[in-house]
Design a protein around this motif. Structure first.
Motif, short mmCIF file in Angstrom:
data_model
loop_
_atom_site.label_atom_id
_atom_site.label_comp_id
_atom_site.label_asym_id
_atom_site.label_seq_id
_atom_site.Cartn_x
_atom_site.Cartn_y
_atom_site.Cartn_z
N HIS A 81 -15.13 18.11 -13.78
CA HIS A 81 -15.86 17.02 -14.42
C HIS A 81 -16.67 16.16 -13.43
O HIS A 81 -17.24 15.14 -13.83
N ASP A 87 -16.90 6.55 -18.77
CA ASP A 87 -16.73 6.46 -20.23
C ASP A 87 -16.49 5.01 -20.69
O ASP A 87 -15.39 4.64 -21.05
N ARG A 101 -10.18 7.01 -29.25
CA ARG A 101 -11.38 7.86 -29.26
C ARG A 101 -11.71 8.32 -27.86
O ARG A 101 -11.45 7.62 -26.89
N HIS A 102 -12.32 9.51 -27.78
CA HIS A 102 -12.72 10.06 -26.48
C HIS A 102 -14.10 10.67 -26.61
O HIS A 102 -14.35 11.45 -27.52
N TYR A 103 -14.99 10.30 -25.69
CA TYR A 103 -16.30 10.92 -25.60
C TYR A 103 -16.15 12.07 -24.62
O TYR A 103 -15.89 11.86 -23.44
N ARG A 104 -16.28 13.29 -25.06
CA ARG A 104 -15.91 14.48 -24.28
C ARG A 104 -16.74 14.72 -23.02
O ARG A 104 -16.36 15.53 -22.20
N LYS A 105 -17.82 14.03 -22.84
CA LYS A 105 -18.66 14.27 -21.66
C LYS A 105 -18.58 13.14 -20.65
O LYS A 105 -19.31 13.13 -19.67
N TRP A 107 -15.75 10.01 -18.70
CA TRP A 107 -14.34 9.77 -18.38
C TRP A 107 -14.14 8.39 -17.77
O TRP A 107 -15.01 7.90 -17.07
N GLU A 111 -7.83 8.23 -17.81
CA GLU A 111 -8.05 9.34 -18.74
C GLU A 111 -8.24 10.66 -17.98
O GLU A 111 -7.61 11.67 -18.30
N LEU A 115 -5.63 13.82 -17.93
CA LEU A 115 -6.08 15.17 -18.24
C LEU A 115 -5.69 16.12 -17.12
O LEU A 115 -5.18 17.22 -17.37
N GLN A 123 -6.92 9.96 -23.23
CA GLN A 123 -7.65 8.71 -23.44
C GLN A 123 -6.72 7.54 -23.77
O GLN A 123 -7.12 6.39 -23.69
#
Length: 154
Positions: A81, A87, A101-105, A107, A111, A115, A123
């Motif tokens: 990443h 993020d 909520r998590h914005y996948r692109k 961080w 978080e 991961l 998240q």
């Protein structure tokens, strides 16, 4: 073995706000490669996910090992990443509004580290809650080893 470093230095007003909001001692976390003096994490100051030289012996960090997780695997999951943005939306939606909520692109630090450790719902972790999870996991891992040694007669 994976090592994490949790930032407890005075820092900026943002660091103090994070500690206040999470009712904790820590405002940031890094995957730490102590041999090379490198940290891997997401940082708003640095614009997102990056590797950075850090003096973890400065007194501003608590270093915690996660002996049940191989360093190579966790580092590799996070390295994928590098270059991703910070993020801001995710940290607000996950922690300020508790929407998980998590914005996948993009961080934020805890978080990305959660991961890398293979934890579910990364998240949902703040630096403080990740510290608690890792220290609990370390104690459980050590107790399991002691129980295993006892069962084997060692």
């Amino acid at each position: 073995m994976t090592t994490l470093a949790f930032y407890k230095g005075k820092g900026t007003a943002v660091d103090r706000a994070i500690r206040w909001a999470t009712r904790g001692e820590f405002s940031h976390v890094e995957l730490a490669d102590l041999d090379r003096g490198l940290g891997l994490s997401a940082s708003a100051r640095d614009g997102g996910v990056r590797v950075k030289a850090i003096d973890f012996a400065s007194g501003h960090w608590d270093v915690v090992e996660a002996p049940w997780i191989a360093r190579g695997g966790s580092w590799a999951r996070a390295v994928e990443h590098i270059g991703a943005p910070y993020d801001y939306l995710g940290i607000f939606g996950s922690h300020a509004l508790a929407l998980s909520r998590h914005y996948r692109k993009a961080w934020f630090c805890s978080e990305l580290c959660a991961l890398a450790l293979g934890l579910d719902a990364p998240q949902s972790y703040s630096p403080q809650s990740l510290f608690r999870a890792v220290t609990f996991g370390r104690r459980a891992f050590q107790a399991g080893g002691e129980i295993g040694n006892y069962a084997r007669g060692n």
